[in-house]
Design a protein around this motif. Structure first.
Motif, short mmCIF file in Angstrom:
data_model
loop_
_atom_site.label_atom_id
_atom_site.label_comp_id
_atom_site.label_asym_id
_atom_site.label_seq_id
_atom_site.Cartn_x
_atom_site.Cartn_y
_atom_site.Cartn_z
N VAL A 98 5.08 8.30 6.22
CA VAL A 98 6.36 7.64 6.03
C VAL A 98 6.51 6.58 7.11
O VAL A 98 6.47 6.88 8.31
N SER A 99 6.66 5.34 6.69
CA SER A 99 6.82 4.22 7.61
C SER A 99 8.27 4.09 8.05
O SER A 99 8.56 3.94 9.22
N ARG A 100 9.19 4.13 7.09
CA ARG A 100 10.62 4.11 7.39
C ARG A 100 11.38 4.67 6.20
O ARG A 100 10.89 4.67 5.08
N SER A 101 12.58 5.12 6.47
CA SER A 101 13.42 5.71 5.43
C SER A 101 14.85 5.28 5.68
O SER A 101 15.34 5.36 6.81
N THR A 102 15.52 4.80 4.64
CA THR A 102 16.91 4.39 4.75
C THR A 102 17.70 4.96 3.58
O THR A 102 17.18 5.05 2.47
N PRO A 103 18.94 5.37 3.84
CA PRO A 103 19.77 5.86 2.73
C PRO A 103 20.05 4.74 1.74
O PRO A 103 20.19 3.59 2.12
N ASP A 104 20.12 5.10 0.49
CA ASP A 104 20.36 4.13 -0.57
C ASP A 104 21.46 4.68 -1.47
O ASP A 104 21.83 5.84 -1.36
N ALA A 105 21.97 3.87 -2.36
CA ALA A 105 23.07 4.29 -3.22
C ALA A 105 22.70 5.51 -4.06
O ALA A 105 23.50 6.42 -4.22
N GLY A 106 21.50 5.56 -4.59
CA GLY A 106 21.10 6.65 -5.45
C GLY A 106 20.35 7.76 -4.74
O GLY A 106 19.90 8.71 -5.37
N GLY A 107 20.15 7.69 -3.46
CA GLY A 107 19.38 8.70 -2.72
C GLY A 107 18.87 8.12 -1.42
O GLY A 107 19.63 7.88 -0.50
N ALA A 108 17.58 7.87 -1.36
CA ALA A 108 16.97 7.30 -0.16
C ALA A 108 15.85 6.35 -0.57
O ALA A 108 15.21 6.53 -1.59
N ARG A 109 15.63 5.35 0.27
CA ARG A 109 14.52 4.43 0.08
C ARG A 109 13.49 4.78 1.14
O ARG A 109 13.77 4.69 2.33
N ILE A 110 12.33 5.21 0.70
CA ILE A 110 11.28 5.65 1.61
C ILE A 110 10.10 4.70 1.47
O ILE A 110 9.59 4.49 0.37
N VAL A 111 9.69 4.12 2.59
CA VAL A 111 8.54 3.23 2.60
C VAL A 111 7.38 4.01 3.20
O VAL A 111 7.49 4.55 4.30
N VAL A 112 6.28 4.10 2.45
CA VAL A 112 5.13 4.86 2.92
C VAL A 112 3.92 3.94 3.06
O VAL A 112 3.84 2.89 2.42
N LYS A 113 3.02 4.35 3.94
CA LYS A 113 1.73 3.68 4.07
C LYS A 113 0.68 4.65 3.57
O LYS A 113 0.69 5.82 3.92
N LEU A 114 -0.21 4.15 2.75
CA LEU A 114 -1.28 4.96 2.18
C LEU A 114 -2.61 4.46 2.71
O LEU A 114 -2.92 3.28 2.57
N ARG A 115 -3.36 5.36 3.29
CA ARG A 115 -4.69 5.00 3.76
C ARG A 115 -5.69 5.75 2.90
O ARG A 115 -5.66 6.97 2.82
N ARG A 116 -6.55 4.99 2.25
CA ARG A 116 -7.54 5.57 1.35
C ARG A 116 -8.93 5.38 1.93
O ARG A 116 -9.20 4.40 2.60
N ALA A 117 -9.80 6.30 1.60
CA ALA A 117 -11.19 6.18 2.02
C ALA A 117 -11.88 5.15 1.14
O ALA A 117 -11.41 4.84 0.03
N ALA A 118 -12.97 4.61 1.63
CA ALA A 118 -13.75 3.67 0.84
C ALA A 118 -14.23 4.37 -0.43
O ALA A 118 -14.50 5.57 -0.41
N PRO A 119 -14.34 3.66 -1.55
CA PRO A 119 -14.72 4.30 -2.82
C PRO A 119 -16.01 5.10 -2.74
O PRO A 119 -16.08 6.20 -3.25
N GLU A 120 -17.04 4.58 -2.10
CA GLU A 120 -18.31 5.32 -2.05
C GLU A 120 -18.19 6.55 -1.16
O GLU A 120 -18.81 7.57 -1.40
N GLU A 121 -17.33 6.48 -0.16
CA GLU A 121 -17.13 7.61 0.74
C GLU A 121 -16.43 8.77 0.02
O GLU A 121 -16.83 9.92 0.14
#
Length: 139
Positions: A98-121
């Motif tokens: 989770v990079s940051r989270s802020t309350p929003d009108a319908g719930g919360a806005r959550i910004v995430v960072k996804l780190r993926r392995a290289a395809p061959e790995e």
């Protein structure tokens, strides 16, 4: 009769225009403006829940009611973990933080960072090596 040419020394100074203006009224914060893709940017395709379930069924070979229950439970657990700010390490998906989270009108806005392995790995890790091969029939 003599005219008196004395002027009053108590003449008031002209008031400035700033003193006459009322204090500015505080304006409420404007509502957030939704970001829409511009003409030069192409919007990424959206994977809806129905399509997600169809892919899970095709990949797993499970019956639709079973796959639906499992997929919905999985999505619920993932959403709750992200709402608590937990980092998820879920191969082969990757590591979500989770990079940051802020309350929003319908719930919360959550910004995430996804780190993926290289395809061959990730594909090498997914393959299971069985010494001697798999048994077939009555072997």
């Amino acid at each position: 009769m003599a005219k008196s040419s004395t002027k009053s020394a108590t003449k008031s100074a002209p008031k400035s225009t700033a003193a006459r203006k009322a204090a500015p009224v505080p304006q409420p914060d404007p509502a957030p403006i939704p970001v829409t893709p511009t003409e030069d940017k192409v919007a990424a395709p959206v994977l809806r829940k129905k399509d997600f379930l169809d892919r899970v069924i095709a990949e797993s070979g499970a019956r639709k009611p079973d796959a639906r229950a499992i997929a919905e439970a999985t999505l619920k657990v993932l959403g709750e973990a992200l709402a608590r700010g937990e980092t998820l390490s879920l191969p082969p998906l990757g590591k979500l933080r989770v990079s940051r989270s802020t309350p929003d009108a319908g719930g919360a806005r959550i910004v995430v960072k996804l780190r993926r392995a290289a395809p061959e790995e990730s594909s090498q890790k997914a393959q299971i090596s069985v010494p001697g091969g798999l048994a077939e029939g009555d072997d």
